[in-house]
Design an enzyme around this catalytic site. Structure first.
Site, PDB file in Angstrom:
ATOM      1  N   CYS B  82       0.930  -1.309  -0.066  1.00  0.00           N
ATOM      2  CA  CYS B  82       0.015   0.076   0.041  1.00  0.00           C
ATOM      3  C   CYS B  82       0.892   1.345   0.020  1.00  0.00           C
ATOM      4  O   CYS B  82       1.570   1.534  -0.942  1.00  0.00           O
ATOM      5  CB  CYS B  82      -1.030  -0.066   1.134  1.00  0.00           C
ATOM      6  SG  CYS B  82      -2.345   1.298   0.914  1.00  0.00           S
ATOM      7  N   HIS B 186      -3.935  -4.656   0.211  1.00  0.00           N
ATOM      8  CA  HIS B 186      -3.528  -5.295   1.241  1.00  0.00           C
ATOM      9  C   HIS B 186      -3.706  -6.696   1.360  1.00  0.00           C
ATOM     10  O   HIS B 186      -4.735  -7.150   1.528  1.00  0.00           O
ATOM     11  CB  HIS B 186      -4.495  -4.612   2.356  1.00  0.00           C
ATOM     12  CG  HIS B 186      -4.226  -3.035   2.556  1.00  0.00           C
ATOM     13  ND1 HIS B 186      -3.184  -2.712   3.572  1.00  0.00           N
ATOM     14  CD2 HIS B 186      -4.819  -1.924   2.269  1.00  0.00           C
ATOM     15  CE1 HIS B 186      -3.355  -1.556   3.509  1.00  0.00           C
ATOM     16  NE2 HIS B 186      -4.337  -0.936   2.632  1.00  0.00           N
ATOM     17  N   GLU B 188      -2.795  -8.622   3.689  1.00  0.00           N
ATOM     18  CA  GLU B 188      -3.170  -9.083   5.147  1.00  0.00           C
ATOM     19  C   GLU B 188      -4.605  -8.867   5.344  1.00  0.00           C
ATOM     20  O   GLU B 188      -5.242  -9.371   6.248  1.00  0.00           O
ATOM     21  CB  GLU B 188      -2.258  -8.424   6.099  1.00  0.00           C
ATOM     22  CG  GLU B 188      -2.709  -6.843   6.204  1.00  0.00           C
ATOM     23  CD  GLU B 188      -1.787  -5.894   5.036  1.00  0.00           C
ATOM     24  OE1 GLU B 188      -1.568  -6.525   4.213  1.00  0.00           O
ATOM     25  OE2 GLU B 188      -2.215  -4.611   5.139  1.00  0.00           O
TER      26      GLU B 188
END
Lengths: 256, 220
Positions: B82, B186, B188
Site C-alpha cells: 500500500c 492489502h 493481509e
C-alpha cells in the site's frame, strides 16, 4: 464488487441474534464463526457489542484481538464506542473500521474527530430507522438499539454523517429487522441516492433474492445478514452463487 | 538459522495486521525501527497506510531512509504494501507534492473524482497478472484483493507492471523489478490469496529470489 457481510451481535463474548431486538438465541463462538465465514467467502465481518454493562470491555478487546490473529479479511467493530480513544483501541487491536450509532447522534463531532484522526475509511456510521407511518417516504432515526426516537430524518442524518466524514453507512430498518421478509428498499434507495459513500443494507434478509433486491432496487453497495447465516438457512457461498447468477458482481473464489 | 523477516515499524496503521499475516504463514517477524535489523534482514516488508508526507517524515525521523535504500540497492528481497508501494516511487501528488524514495521510476497521482468513481477506492477488486512472478505464483489471474487508497501509481515503464487493476482507469496494482515487489492492495486483508502473497514472497526470498520461470513452475 458487491459485498456480503455476516454480522455478529456479541454479548459478553458470545454471538447472539435477536428477532426484532428482543428474543436472543445463541449462535456460537465469534472467532470460530468468523473463520468459517472467511473460508466460505464473506467479504467483511461486522461485530456489534450489545453487552449492556460497560464493565466487560476487556472481553470484547480479547475477542477483537483473537479475531485479528486468525481472520484475514476486514472487520468492523461497533457498540460501546463513545470516544476517539475507544476507536483507537479497536483499530490498534486489528479492526479495520469502527461503527458508531447512538454516540454519533449524541456527539456528532465524534464523526469528524474519528475521520480526522484515522481517516474516513475507518469510520462507519450506523443508522437505525423506522418508517414514519403518517408520512410515506420518510424514516425516523432511533438510538439505543432502536428504543429511543430522535425526531431526526434518516436521509438528512445520513447526509450530515457523510459531510462530517463518515466513510460508510450501515443502514438498518427497525421495521424489517428480524422478520426475514426483505430489506426496506425504499429507505435504502433514498439514502443511497442522497450520499456519495457506500451504504450497507441491514435488517430483514431472508434469502438471496432479498439481497439482490437491496443491491439493485435499494442501490446498496453491500448487504449484511445474521440469522440466515448463523442458523445455516443459507451459506455465504450459496448466496454469492445466486447473486452472480442474477448478474450482480460478487467475489466468487473461496477455497479455490 | 536463516536471517529473519523484518517488518519495518515506522508507526504505520497496518503494521500489526501485516505482522500477524506473516506470523500466520511463516513465523512471527521481527518488527523493528532499528537500522541494524535492516542490515541483517533476510527479507523486508514495508507496510503503510495514510499520507505520503507522514510516511516519508516518519521514515526520515527514524533514520530509516538510508538503510532501506542501501538494502534495496544491494539487491536484497523487499516487499512494499500500500503506502509501502507508493513510497518507492519518485514523487507523490499528495498534499503539496511529496518527494519519495525514488527506487522505482514513476509518480503517485490522485484518482480524479467525478462520474461513477468513488474515492477512496475501497473494497475488493480484481488483479490481472501481466506476467509470471514467483510472488504471485499459484494465485489465479483475476483474483480479488482488498484495496483502500485515494492515490495510485502511474508507471509508464510497463516492464515494471506485474498486476493491473481497473478502477475507472487501469493502473498497476502490483509492481516488481529485480529484488523489489510491491502491492497497492492489502494482502493481509485479502483472505487466503492475500496470505499466499506473503508466503510466496518469503519462500522466494529464502530461495535466493529465483527468476519467474523456475520458481513459478515449482509453486504451481
Amino acid at each position: 464488487m458487491r459485498r456480503i457481510i455476516p454480522c455478529f451481535d456479541v454479548n459478553e463474548g458470545r454471538v447472539v441474534k435477536g428477532v426484532s431486538f428482543v428474543e436472543l438465541r445463541d449462535a456460537g463462538d465469534p472467532v470460530e464463526l468468523a473463520k468459517l465465514y472467511e473460508k466460505e467467502g464473506a467479504d467483511e465481518l461486522v461485530f456489534l457489542d450489545i453487552t449492556a454493562s460497560s464493565d466487560n470491555r476487556a472481553t470484547m478487546y480479547d475477542m477483537v484481538a483473537a479475531t485479528a490473529d486468525q481472520v484475514f479479511i476486514p472487520f468492523t467493530v461497533g457498540g460501546g464506542i463513545r470516544a476517539v480513544t475507544d476507536m483507537k483501541v479497536m483499530l490498534e487491536l486489528g479492526a479495520e473500521k469502527v461503527s458508531i450509532n447512538t454516540s454519533a447522534i449524541q456527539n456528532p463531532d465524534l464523526i469528524n474527530e474519528g475521520a480526522y484522526r484515522f481517516g474516513s475509511q475507518c469510520i462507519v456510521v450506523a443508522i437505525d430507522a423506522r418508517r414514519v407511518p403518517e408520512e410515506p417516504g420518510r424514516w425516523e432515526v432511533f438510538t439505543h438499539g432502536g428504543r429511543n426516537p430522535t425526531g431526526l430524518d434518516a436521509v438528512e442524518w445520513a447526509q450530515e454523517a457523510v459531510r462530517r466524514g463518515a466513510g460508510e453507512l450501515l443502514v438498518t430498518s427497525m421495521d424489517t429487522d428480524g422478520h426475514q421478509t426483505g430489506y426496506d428498499n425504499g429507505m435504502l434507495r433514498a439514502i443511497s441516492e442522497a450520499v456519495t459513500v457506500p451504504v450497507i443494507a441491514s435488517g430483514g434478509a431472508g434469502g438471496p433474492k432479498h439481497m439482490a433486491d437491496a443491491l439493485t432496487i435499494g442501490k446498496a453497495d453491500a448487504v449484511l445478514a445474521a440469522s440466515i447465516f448463523h442458523f445455516g438457512t443459507y451459506s455465504i457461498r450459496q448466496v454469492k452463487e445466486e447473486l452472480a447468477a442474477a448478474g450482480i458482481p460478487v467475489r466468487l473464489e473461496a477455497d479455490a | 538459522m536463516s536471517a529473519p523477516v523484518v517488518v519495518i515499524d515506522y508507526g504505520a496503521g497496518n503494521l500489526r495486521s501485516v505482522a500477524r499475516a506473516v506470523a500466520h504463514v511463516h513465523e512471527a517477524p521481527v518488527v523493528s525501527a532499528d537500522p541494524d535489523d535492516i542490515h541483517t534482514a533476510g527479507a523486508i516488508i514495508l507496510p503503510g497506510v495514510g499520507a505520503a508526507s507522514d510516511t516519508m517524515q516518519n521514515l526520515s525521523s527514524r533514520g530509516l531512509v538510508e538503510p532501506l535504500l542501501a538494502y534495496i540497492e544491494h539487491g536484497r528481497p523487499f516487499l512494499g504494501v500500500c503506502m509501502g508501494l507508493q513510497a518507492l516511487f519518485e514523487w507523490s501528488e499528495e498534499g503539496d507534492g511529496q518527494e519519495c524514495l525514488g527506487v522505482l521510476p514513476g509518480r503517485v497521482l490522485r484518482f480524479p473524482t467525478g462520474g461513477e468513481r468513488k474515492v477512496p477506492h475501497m473494497g475488493w477488486n480484481t488483479v490481472d497478472w501481466v506476467r509470471d512472478h514467483p510472488v504471485t505464483g499459484g494465485i489465479p489471474s483475476g483474483s480479488a484483493f482488498y484495496f483502500v487508497h485515494s492515490f495510485y501509481p502511474s508507471v509508464p515503464d510497463a516492464s515494471l507492471h506485474l498486476g493491473v487493476t481497473e478502477y475507472g482507469d487501469t493502473f498497476p496494482s502490483v509492481v516488481a523489478r529485480d529484488n523489489v515487489v510491491a502491492t497497492q492492495f492489502h494482502p493481509e486483508k485479502s483472505g487466503e490469496r492475500g496470505l499466499r502473497v506473503y508466503a510466496n514472497f518469503i519462500q522466494w526470498a529464502r530461495a535466493g529470489m529465483p527468476a519467474a520461470a523456475t520458481a513459478a513452475g515449482g509453486l504451481r
